[in-house]
Design a protein around this motif. Structure first.
Motif, mmCIF file in Angstrom:
data_model
loop_
_atom_site.group_PDB
_atom_site.id
_atom_site.type_symbol
_atom_site.label_atom_id
_atom_site.label_comp_id
_atom_site.label_asym_id
_atom_site.label_seq_id
_atom_site.Cartn_x
_atom_site.Cartn_y
_atom_site.Cartn_z
ATOM 1 N N LYS A 315 0.833 -1.186 0.000
ATOM 2 C CA LYS A 315 0.000 0.000 0.000
ATOM 3 C C LYS A 315 0.875 1.247 0.000
ATOM 4 O O LYS A 315 1.988 1.219 0.522
ATOM 5 C CB LYS A 315 -0.910 -0.003 1.223
ATOM 6 N N PRO A 316 0.287 2.353 -0.596
ATOM 7 C CA PRO A 316 1.089 3.587 -0.594
ATOM 8 C C PRO A 316 1.308 4.093 0.825
ATOM 9 O O PRO A 316 0.481 3.898 1.711
ATOM 10 C CB PRO A 316 0.248 4.558 -1.429
ATOM 11 N N ARG A 317 2.324 4.783 0.916
ATOM 12 C CA ARG A 317 2.708 5.281 2.236
ATOM 13 C C ARG A 317 1.818 6.466 2.623
ATOM 14 O O ARG A 317 1.556 7.346 1.807
ATOM 15 C CB ARG A 317 4.164 5.716 2.203
#
Length: 349
Positions: A315-317
């Motif tokens: 997942k994106p940060r």
């Protein structure tokens, strides 16, 4: 105690003999032997007849003769022992080589009554071997003869211990002495025998236990030089096979061995045991290494299986919101509330 004139007379004759031999270094050994034997006879006659020795006891005369023999032979030892003009050294090498060839001869072959399996007997036999080897380190003939006497006494002691304290006979002694000489292989054996024969006081060799045991030693050497199949009560074919090394006694390692050989075989057994233990440890180490490799591969495979069943989604940060930053979609937000003025007496909202 000797009087001063008697002591000076002995010293004068001894010095004269030593100088005579040293000044005639090229003389043949037989001539040197004759000179020294004549000296013994002259001095024994002089000690018994000359007036300066009047009152000297026979015991003192014997001690004087022993002293003169020991002193003269010690001083002249390097010049008269195994001289280069003789074949003594060649005879030493020949008898040593022949004795080495008979390393397989056991007490059974010689009918020697030694219980070499008994630790007590074995220790006494070791002492007898040490005595006969030590003969070469002595210089005076009487000291060499003393080694032969000590060896012989130890042989009788070993025979007695082998027979459970029964006294040994002269018939038992000669085979036992042959066995001791074969196992000891004394250094320069022929040279020592010839040295004693040439330069010992003849009265010492013609009487007493020293003369008797020395005669037996000479007989032993003569026997070894002529030893054959008949001497050992075996066939010529069997004798030849033993001499060539094709045969070895079945009880070779169970019979008598000197302390050095016993220690060697003990060390060889220890090394063999250590080698087996080392091989076992190495096998276990290799097995452990293989198990570690298999465990590593199995662990990797399990990880791959888990990843295949549940793929990893990254997942994106998440970023931290900045409330003071300009918002691009600001027009979509409702207008801010405006303050309203209400009537007096009410609060301003």
């Amino acid at each position: 105690m000797l009087s001063k004139p008697a002591a000076l007379d002995v010293s004068k004759h001894v010095r004269a003999l030593v100088e005579r031999i040293q000044n005639n270094g090229d003389a043949q050994v037989d001539d040197q032997s004759e000179i020294i034997q004549d000296f013994y006879q002259i001095m024994i006659d002089r000690l018994q007849a000359h007036h300066v020795y009047r009152g000297v006891s026979q015991g003192t005369i014997d001690k004087l003769m022993d002293f003169m023999e020991k002193y003269v032979m010690t001083r002249l030892y390097r010049a008269i022992f195994c001289p280069v003009s003789t074949d003594d050294e060649e005879m030493d090498l020949a008898i040593q080589k022949r004795i080495r060839g008979f390393h397989w001869v056991s007490v059974q072959h010689l009918e020697a009554d030694f219980a070499v399996q008994d630790p007590v007997v074995r220790a006494i036999v070791d002492s007898a071997i040490t005595d006969i080897i030590e003969m070469d380190s002595k210089r005076a003939p009487q000291d060499k003869l003393a080694c032969i006497v000590n060896c012989s006494n130890h042989i009788f002691e070993a025979l007695k211990a082998s027979k459970h304290d029964e006294p040994a006979s002269a018939d038992d002694f000669l085979p036992a002495l042959i066995y001791i000489v074969l196992k000891a292989n004394p250094p320069r054996l022929q040279s020592n025998i010839k040295y004693i024969t040439r330069f010992a006081n003849p009265s010492r060799l013609m009487s007493g236990e020293a003369g008797y045991y020395f005669t037996n030693l000479c007989c032993v050497v003569a026997f070894i030089e002529k030893m054959n199949a008949v001497s050992l009560n075996m066939s010529q074919e069997e004798f030849d096979r033993y001499m060539s090394g094709e045969l070895t006694p079945p009880d070779q390692h169970d019979g008598y061995m000197c302390e050095g050989l016993r220690l060697m075989y003990q060390n060889l057994n220890t090394l063999a045991d250590l080698r087996q233990r080392h091989e076992k440890v190495m096998a276990e180490a290799m097995q452990l290494q293989q198990e570690m490799v298999e465990f590593k591969d199995s662990f990797k495979q399990k990880i791959q299986d888990v990843l295949a069943r549940t793929p990893l989604t990254i997942k994106p940060r998440k970023t931290k919101a900045d409330i003071d930053a300009e918002i691009a979609d600001q027009d979509l937000l409702p207008s801010p509330l405006q303050p309203q003025v209400v009537e007096a007496g009410t609060a301003v909202v």
